[in-house]
Design a protein around this motif. Structure first.
Motif, mmCIF file in Angstrom:
data_model
loop_
_atom_site.group_PDB
_atom_site.id
_atom_site.type_symbol
_atom_site.label_atom_id
_atom_site.label_comp_id
_atom_site.label_asym_id
_atom_site.label_seq_id
_atom_site.Cartn_x
_atom_site.Cartn_y
_atom_site.Cartn_z
ATOM 1 N N ALA A 1 0.905 -1.180 0.147
ATOM 2 C CA ALA A 1 0.038 0.057 -0.046
ATOM 3 C C ALA A 1 0.606 1.299 0.093
ATOM 4 N N LEU A 2 1.821 1.484 0.892
ATOM 5 C CA LEU A 2 2.834 2.449 0.817
ATOM 6 C C LEU A 2 3.409 2.601 -0.320
ATOM 7 N N SER A 3 3.874 1.713 -1.003
ATOM 8 C CA SER A 3 4.535 1.801 -2.205
ATOM 9 C C SER A 3 3.806 2.463 -3.336
ATOM 10 N N GLY B 1 10.492 5.002 0.916
ATOM 11 C CA GLY B 1 10.800 6.009 1.677
ATOM 12 C C GLY B 1 11.533 7.377 1.229
ATOM 13 N N VAL B 2 12.424 6.871 0.460
ATOM 14 C CA VAL B 2 13.180 8.163 -0.272
ATOM 15 C C VAL B 2 12.289 8.534 -1.533
ATOM 16 N N VAL B 3 11.894 7.549 -2.184
ATOM 17 C CA VAL B 3 11.187 7.791 -3.442
ATOM 18 C C VAL B 3 9.939 8.720 -2.848
ATOM 19 N N GLY C 1 -6.369 3.098 3.663
ATOM 20 C CA GLY C 1 -6.045 4.069 4.267
ATOM 21 C C GLY C 1 -4.422 3.861 4.942
ATOM 22 N N ASP C 2 -4.323 4.526 6.232
ATOM 23 C CA ASP C 2 -3.056 4.165 6.533
ATOM 24 C C ASP C 2 -2.930 2.729 7.209
ATOM 25 N N PRO C 3 -1.931 2.283 6.697
ATOM 26 C CA PRO C 3 -1.784 0.794 7.095
ATOM 27 C C PRO C 3 -1.315 0.520 8.517
#
Length: 226
Positions: free
Chosen positions: A24-26, A54-56, A148-150
């Protein structure tokens, strides 16, 4: 053997569920679903994968993302040095073992007392995590913003809790407690000021330094030192 298999299966399930969070975050960070799956299938190192996205997400360059991910993944080299003599594999099995050498499979393997249980723990954990991590990564990537926020689901704590459960029994000895305390202190001090990956490597260096300095010397070595 049964205990090792149970440990491996439970750790694989907890870690695999965490793959939903990564997927999801990716996608939210702008990485496509095929790219997200390629990361889980080929890189297959949760910490490195999260560091990369995170850097992306922060707008960093691809070079910075890859460098950060590689730095954090360097710890797997140390794991390989520990696991290789325990497994004693050759040929294609050695390549498979290299791909499956991660935090969780190493922890379960070294936590066993018998060689057969060590091998069973490694393979059950490694294969289980690989299959479930990729399956749940795909689920999280396809769901994307719908989740949403995992972190609201508690998935970010599942893998850490499982890993802590493995490590905790090994902290009975005073030396292990000292190593853990020093590693935590060094990591906490470096997190605010060091690039991603450095605190983890520094913590590993602390453990290596304590092991080297605290290992009793042989009589001949003591005589030479004198």
């Amino acid at each position: 053997m049964r205990s090792a298999v149970r440990q491996g299966a439970s750790v694989a399930l907890a870690t695999g569920l965490y793959g939903i969070s990564f997927g999801a975050l990716s996608v939210v960070a702008g990485v496509s679903v095929p790219q997200t799956m390629a990361l889980s299938l080929l890189l297959f190192s949760g910490g490195s994968q999260f560091a990369l996205i995170g850097v992306v997400a922060a707008g960093g360059s691809p070079v910075a993302a890859v460098a950060t991910s590689t730095l954090l993944g360097a710890r797997n080299t140390l794991y390989g040095a520990v696991v290789a003599p325990l497994l004693g594999v050759r040929g294609w099995r050695r390549l498979a073992a290299a791909q499956l050498t991660i935090d969780e499979s190493t922890a379960v393997a070294v936590g066993q007392r018998e060689p057969a249980a060590t091998r069973a723990g490694f393979w059950v954990t490694g294969i289980g995590v690989f299959v479930l991590w990729n399956a749940f990564t795909l689920l999280g990537a396809l769901a994307g913003d719908a989740l949403g926020d995992p972190r609201a689901w508690g998935l970010d704590a599942a893998a850490g809790a499982a890993f802590l459960a493995l490590v905790w029994p090994r902290l009975a000895a005073r030396r292990a407690q000292v190593v853990a305390a020093l590693a935590v202190a060094v990591t906490a001090a470096l997190i605010p000021v060091a690039p991603a990956g450095i605190p983890v490597l520094a913590a590993a260096a602390v453990a290596i330094a304590v092991g080297v300095l605290a290992t009793p010397r042989t009589p001949s070595e003591r005589a030479e030192g004198a």
